[in-house]
Design an enzyme around this catalytic site. Structure first.
Site, mmCIF file in Angstrom:
data_model
loop_
_atom_site.group_PDB
_atom_site.id
_atom_site.type_symbol
_atom_site.label_atom_id
_atom_site.label_comp_id
_atom_site.label_asym_id
_atom_site.label_seq_id
_atom_site.Cartn_x
_atom_site.Cartn_y
_atom_site.Cartn_z
ATOM 1 N N GLU A 89 -8.207 6.742 10.443
ATOM 2 C CA GLU A 89 -8.781 5.406 10.563
ATOM 3 C C GLU A 89 -9.821 5.220 9.467
ATOM 4 O OE1 GLU A 89 -11.354 4.574 13.974
ATOM 5 O OE2 GLU A 89 -11.644 6.720 14.289
ATOM 6 N N GLU A 110 -5.967 7.644 -4.920
ATOM 7 C CA GLU A 110 -6.381 8.165 -3.615
ATOM 8 C C GLU A 110 -6.943 7.061 -2.717
ATOM 9 O OE1 GLU A 110 -6.030 10.988 -2.066
ATOM 10 O OE2 GLU A 110 -5.316 12.301 -3.663
ATOM 11 N N GLY A 142 -10.877 9.839 -1.012
ATOM 12 C CA GLY A 142 -10.787 10.688 -2.196
ATOM 13 C C GLY A 142 -9.749 11.761 -2.024
ATOM 14 N N GLU A 155 -5.193 5.984 0.855
ATOM 15 C CA GLU A 155 -5.907 6.206 2.108
ATOM 16 C C GLU A 155 -6.437 4.943 2.763
ATOM 17 O OE1 GLU A 155 -8.908 9.148 1.303
ATOM 18 O OE2 GLU A 155 -7.427 10.652 0.728
#
Length: 172
Positions: free
Chosen positions: A142, A88, A72, A92
């Site tokens: 990660e 997002e 997020g 990510e």
């Protein structure tokens, strides 16, 4: 530190008579301009795989570097919450959101660069196209899957994410 404390003069006319008007605004005694400090919009994704595990990230950057998090981030200007969420998550995790269902929101204070930024964090249950495409990117060091019973909210560095996880896990 409150962001409003950083404004010593009016951003419109430059007057030094830019005074606290309420706990959320400053007003210029010279030109009448009033600046409100409203929360920034932020989004958080709950993504599960076919085994019912939740997607978790490790934060690459401050605040709370090295702690756990959920995908997020902040909404961009002229972006819907759903568009922000999809962007997002893609940045990510490399995953494409195919469906998002709003669950709840929580107020938060995001401490960044010495300032306390008020946010309104919106939480969504998400489906993704292909969870095998998972790859950490942007500010995620990660990404990995965790069974709900193995989640320990105290390992998550951001207060609203901890609270959101608690609410989410109690909904299951």
């Amino acid at each position: 530190m409150n962001i409003l404390d950083k404004f010593g003069s009016c951003p419109v006319c430059g007057s030094s008579h830019f005074e606290l008007n309420s706990k959320k605004s400053r007003k210029c005694a010279n030109c009448g301009f009033e600046l409100f400090m409203n929360p920034a919009a932020a989004v958080v994704a709950f993504i599960t795989n076919g085994r019912g595990e939740l997607l978790v990230e490790r934060r690459k950057l401050e605040p709370a570097k090295g702690t756990l998090d959920l995908p997020g981030g902040f909404a961009d200007v002229l972006e819907t919450a759903e568009e922000s969420l999809a962007r997002e998550v893609k940045e990510e995790t490399g995953l494409d959101v195919t469906a998002a269902r709003y669950l709840f929101s929580l107020p938060n204070v995001y401490h960044y660069s010495g300032l306390d930024v008020p946010t309104l964090d919106m939480f969504f249950a998400c489906e993704v196209a292909d969870d095998a495409a998972l790859m950490a990117g942007d500010d995620a060091a990660e990404c990995f899957w965790v069974a709900p019973g193995d989640i320990h909210t105290e390992q998550f560095g951001l207060r609203s994410v901890r609270q959101g996880l608690y609410q989410y896990l109690n909904m299951q």
